[in-house]
Motif scaffolding. Structure first.
Motif, short mmCIF file in Angstrom:
data_model
loop_
_atom_site.label_atom_id
_atom_site.label_comp_id
_atom_site.label_asym_id
_atom_site.label_seq_id
_atom_site.Cartn_x
_atom_site.Cartn_y
_atom_site.Cartn_z
N GLN A 98 6.41 -3.15 -4.89
CA GLN A 98 6.35 -3.58 -3.50
C GLN A 98 5.22 -2.85 -2.79
O GLN A 98 4.78 -1.78 -3.22
CB GLN A 98 7.68 -3.31 -2.78
N GLY A 99 4.74 -3.45 -1.70
CA GLY A 99 3.66 -2.85 -0.93
C GLY A 99 3.62 -3.42 0.47
O GLY A 99 4.51 -4.18 0.89
N SER A 100 2.59 -3.05 1.20
CA SER A 100 2.45 -3.48 2.60
C SER A 100 1.37 -4.54 2.72
O SER A 100 0.45 -4.63 1.90
CB SER A 100 2.12 -2.28 3.49
N VAL A 101 1.45 -5.33 3.80
CA VAL A 101 0.51 -6.41 4.07
C VAL A 101 0.08 -6.33 5.53
O VAL A 101 0.91 -6.04 6.42
CB VAL A 101 1.12 -7.80 3.80
N THR A 102 -1.19 -6.57 5.76
CA THR A 102 -1.69 -6.73 7.13
C THR A 102 -2.50 -8.03 7.19
O THR A 102 -3.16 -8.40 6.21
CB THR A 102 -2.59 -5.55 7.56
N LEU A 104 1.91 -7.34 10.66
CA LEU A 104 2.37 -6.53 9.54
C LEU A 104 3.37 -7.29 8.68
O LEU A 104 4.05 -8.21 9.16
CB LEU A 104 3.00 -5.22 10.04
N GLY A 105 3.44 -6.89 7.43
CA GLY A 105 4.39 -7.51 6.53
C GLY A 105 4.52 -6.71 5.25
O GLY A 105 4.01 -5.59 5.12
N THR A 106 5.24 -7.25 4.30
CA THR A 106 5.45 -6.62 3.00
C THR A 106 5.22 -7.66 1.90
O THR A 106 5.12 -8.87 2.17
CB THR A 106 6.88 -6.05 2.87
N PHE A 107 5.15 -7.17 0.67
CA PHE A 107 5.03 -8.10 -0.45
C PHE A 107 5.72 -7.52 -1.68
O PHE A 107 5.90 -6.30 -1.80
CB PHE A 107 3.55 -8.42 -0.77
N LEU A 167 4.35 -12.83 -0.31
CA LEU A 167 4.09 -12.10 0.93
C LEU A 167 5.03 -12.59 2.04
O LEU A 167 5.33 -13.80 2.13
CB LEU A 167 2.65 -12.30 1.39
N TRP A 168 5.46 -11.63 2.86
CA TRP A 168 6.21 -11.94 4.07
C TRP A 168 5.45 -11.31 5.23
O TRP A 168 5.36 -10.08 5.35
CB TRP A 168 7.62 -11.36 4.00
N ILE A 169 4.88 -12.16 6.09
CA ILE A 169 4.07 -11.69 7.22
C ILE A 169 4.68 -12.22 8.51
O ILE A 169 4.68 -13.44 8.75
CB ILE A 169 2.61 -12.16 7.10
#
Length: 257
Positions: free
Chosen positions: A233-237, A248-251, A85-87
């Protein structure tokens, strides 16, 4: 007289030592008694071993059921789903998941407050899963495609790629055709224009098929007995409170052992 006595003595010495019938019978009885005693001992030993095995089974069964209910035993042991994860400006964070039945989840070194669910989104399924990091709830979202549909998307993408290569070959052949006279030139221009239009359509189709197939090239997971393929890949909150703006971030994800 002396000769007769010597003859009798010699005959007695040379006579075979024939055992008595009573002695043979007593010896056979003793042997049979010994055999029966050994058989009884073996039977008693086998019965004792069966009793001990039954006792051990009763001792082990409750422990196995209790540990399985607490997810201590590796009963589910589905393959791990690994994510990075990158947040915001935080350092990259890795999390290894086991997605269990009925929305339960295990995340290594992230406590027990983890879970997952499938939701509808734009005519597709979206996997949402979460865990808590310090006082923030971290939620990951990725598209999920049934395995059978993912296989079809990959097959269609491969056919579209092969068709694109054929269209490119036809355009090169049309452009390389000789034009020795005006009629040949007109024919060449017609074939070239047709091949160019065909190639343009093939590129649009291939781009769309590839975009759909990209969602079916990620790791596969089993959710309540159904095999799904996740997007790579997807999104992160990440948020501590639903009333506050989420970070917000991605993974990225892959399948681990």
């Amino acid at each position: 007289m002396f000769l007769a006595l010597c003859t009798l003595a010699l005959a007695a010495a040379l006579a075979p030592n024939t055992p008595q019938p009573g002695r043979i019978a007593s010896r056979n009885v003793a042997q049979n008694v010994a055999s029966l005693s050994e058989a009884d001992a073996l039977l008693r030993q086998a019965a004792q071993l069966r009793r001990e095995a039954a006792d051990l089974e009763q001792e082990i069964k409750p422990v196995t059921v209790a540990q399985g209910a607490n997810n201590v035993l590796p009963l589910p042991k589905a393959p791990k789903w690994k994510t990075q994860l990158w947040i915001g400006d935080d350092a990259p964070l890795r999390a290894a998941w086991r997605l269990l039945e009925n929305g339960a989840a295990e995340v290594e070194n992230r406590g027990t407050a983890a879970g997952w669910k499938l939701v509808d989104h734009a005519n597709r399924k979206l996997l949402e899963c979460w865990f808590w990091k310090d006082d923030e709830k971290v939620t990951l979202k990725a598209y999920a495609t049934p395995r059978w549909q993912a296989d079809q998307l990959l097959e269609v993408a491969e056919r579209s790629r092969a068709n694109l290569e054929k269209c490119e070959t036809r355009l090169r052949e049309a452009e390389a055709a000789a034009a020795s006279n005006p009629f040949a030139f007109i024919e060449k221009m017609g074939k070239t224009t047709f091949a160019a239009d065909e190639l343009l359509s093939a590129r649009i189709v291939q781009r769309e098929c590839e975009a759909q197939a990209a969602l079916a090239r990620g790791p596969s997971v089993d959710l309540d007995g159904v095999s799904w393929v996740l997007a790579e890949q997807g999104s992160v909150t990440a948020s501590a409170d639903e009333t506050q703006p989420a970070r917000l971030g991605t993974f990225a994800s892959w399948r681990g052992a």
